[in-house]
Design a protein around this motif. Sequence first.
Motif, mmCIF file in Angstrom:
data_model
loop_
_atom_site.group_PDB
_atom_site.id
_atom_site.type_symbol
_atom_site.label_atom_id
_atom_site.label_comp_id
_atom_site.label_asym_id
_atom_site.label_seq_id
_atom_site.Cartn_x
_atom_site.Cartn_y
_atom_site.Cartn_z
ATOM 1 N N LYS A 108 13.979 6.574 9.557
ATOM 2 C CA LYS A 108 13.519 6.024 8.282
ATOM 3 C C LYS A 108 12.235 6.727 7.830
ATOM 4 N N ALA A 109 11.324 6.956 8.757
ATOM 5 C CA ALA A 109 10.074 7.651 8.430
ATOM 6 C C ALA A 109 10.347 9.105 8.053
ATOM 7 N N LEU A 110 11.294 9.727 8.721
ATOM 8 C CA LEU A 110 11.654 11.108 8.397
ATOM 9 C C LEU A 110 12.241 11.197 6.987
ATOM 10 N N ILE A 111 13.066 10.242 6.626
ATOM 11 C CA ILE A 111 13.627 10.220 5.273
ATOM 12 C C ILE A 111 12.514 10.033 4.245
ATOM 13 N N ALA A 112 11.542 9.172 4.548
ATOM 14 C CA ALA A 112 10.398 8.984 3.648
ATOM 15 C C ALA A 112 9.597 10.276 3.526
ATOM 16 N N ALA A 113 9.445 11.001 4.625
ATOM 17 C CA ALA A 113 8.711 12.269 4.602
ATOM 18 C C ALA A 113 9.454 13.313 3.767
ATOM 19 N N LEU A 142 0.837 -1.203 0.000
ATOM 20 C CA LEU A 142 0.000 0.000 0.000
ATOM 21 C C LEU A 142 0.871 1.253 0.000
ATOM 22 N N PHE A 143 1.898 1.285 0.854
ATOM 23 C CA PHE A 143 2.780 2.438 0.918
ATOM 24 C C PHE A 143 3.484 2.665 -0.411
ATOM 25 N N ARG A 144 3.995 1.602 -1.020
ATOM 26 C CA ARG A 144 4.706 1.743 -2.284
ATOM 27 C C ARG A 144 3.777 2.228 -3.383
ATOM 28 N N THR A 145 2.553 1.749 -3.403
ATOM 29 C CA THR A 145 1.579 2.175 -4.414
ATOM 30 C C THR A 145 1.238 3.655 -4.252
ATOM 31 N N VAL A 146 0.911 4.055 -3.032
ATOM 32 C CA VAL A 146 0.584 5.456 -2.768
ATOM 33 C C VAL A 146 1.792 6.342 -3.059
ATOM 34 N N SER A 147 2.970 5.868 -2.703
ATOM 35 C CA SER A 147 4.200 6.623 -2.942
ATOM 36 C C SER A 147 4.417 6.879 -4.432
ATOM 37 N N TYR A 148 4.228 5.854 -5.253
ATOM 38 C CA TYR A 148 4.395 6.017 -6.698
ATOM 39 C C TYR A 148 3.371 7.002 -7.267
ATOM 40 N N ILE A 149 2.121 6.865 -6.849
ATOM 41 C CA ILE A 149 1.077 7.742 -7.380
ATOM 42 C C ILE A 149 1.308 9.187 -6.928
ATOM 43 N N GLU A 150 1.680 9.375 -5.668
ATOM 44 C CA GLU A 150 1.949 10.722 -5.147
ATOM 45 C C GLU A 150 3.152 11.332 -5.858
ATOM 46 N N GLY A 151 4.195 10.541 -6.056
ATOM 47 C CA GLY A 151 5.380 11.029 -6.768
ATOM 48 C C GLY A 151 5.064 11.427 -8.197
ATOM 49 N N MET A 167 -1.525 14.064 1.447
ATOM 50 C CA MET A 167 -2.065 13.742 2.772
ATOM 51 C C MET A 167 -2.203 12.232 2.952
ATOM 52 N N LEU A 168 -2.638 11.546 1.894
ATOM 53 C CA LEU A 168 -2.756 10.096 1.947
ATOM 54 C C LEU A 168 -1.387 9.453 2.160
ATOM 55 N N TYR A 169 -0.368 9.992 1.503
ATOM 56 C CA TYR A 169 1.001 9.490 1.662
ATOM 57 C C TYR A 169 1.409 9.518 3.134
ATOM 58 N N PHE A 170 1.143 10.635 3.813
ATOM 59 C CA PHE A 170 1.539 10.745 5.213
ATOM 60 C C PHE A 170 0.698 9.858 6.117
ATOM 61 N N ALA A 171 -0.566 9.666 5.787
ATOM 62 C CA ALA A 171 -1.406 8.757 6.574
ATOM 63 C C ALA A 171 -0.890 7.318 6.440
ATOM 64 N N VAL A 172 -0.580 6.917 5.222
ATOM 65 C CA VAL A 172 -0.070 5.565 4.996
ATOM 66 C C VAL A 172 1.331 5.422 5.591
ATOM 67 N N LEU A 173 2.131 6.467 5.522
ATOM 68 C CA LEU A 173 3.461 6.437 6.139
ATOM 69 C C LEU A 173 3.340 6.201 7.645
ATOM 70 N N ALA A 174 2.420 6.875 8.292
ATOM 71 C CA ALA A 174 2.213 6.676 9.737
ATOM 72 C C ALA A 174 1.782 5.240 10.020
ATOM 73 N N TYR A 175 0.905 4.711 9.184
ATOM 74 C CA TYR A 175 0.444 3.328 9.332
ATOM 75 C C TYR A 175 1.600 2.350 9.172
ATOM 76 N N VAL A 176 2.402 2.537 8.139
ATOM 77 C CA VAL A 176 3.532 1.642 7.885
ATOM 78 C C VAL A 176 4.576 1.774 8.993
ATOM 79 N N MET A 177 4.779 2.976 9.456
ATOM 80 C CA MET A 177 5.743 3.182 10.548
ATOM 81 C C MET A 177 5.323 2.375 11.780
ATOM 82 N N PHE A 178 4.043 2.350 12.048
ATOM 83 C CA PHE A 178 3.529 1.607 13.191
ATOM 84 C C PHE A 178 3.578 0.094 12.943
ATOM 85 N N VAL A 179 3.066 -0.351 11.807
ATOM 86 C CA VAL A 179 2.960 -1.785 11.526
ATOM 87 C C VAL A 179 4.338 -2.422 11.294
#
Length: 104
Positions: free
Chosen positions: A73-78, A10-19, A54-66
Amino acid sequence: MILLSQALKLFRTVSYIEGLSFILLLGIAMPLKYMFNMPMMVTVTGWIHGILFMLYFAVLAYVMFVEKWSFTKALIAAIASVIPFGPFIFDAKLVKQEPNIKSM
């Protein structure tokens, strides 16, 4: 284990679309606005990119937790999300670091 790989997928998909939306905004919509007086393209593309950002950051928070990502690592992604082509570069490094991730 399935939930973890689904979170990364999910993170990779959202990341590609956001990019991609960021590249479209900077590379197509903004030149159309300033060179050809077509501001509507920035309005539409900017709105879509804002939602995806916004979706990217929501999914990033989810992935950071899971996935139990470190704060660094999360800061670099941000940071990657605000640099053109940054999400693609971050994804390439993520694929190298994580042995269970396959290239898209």
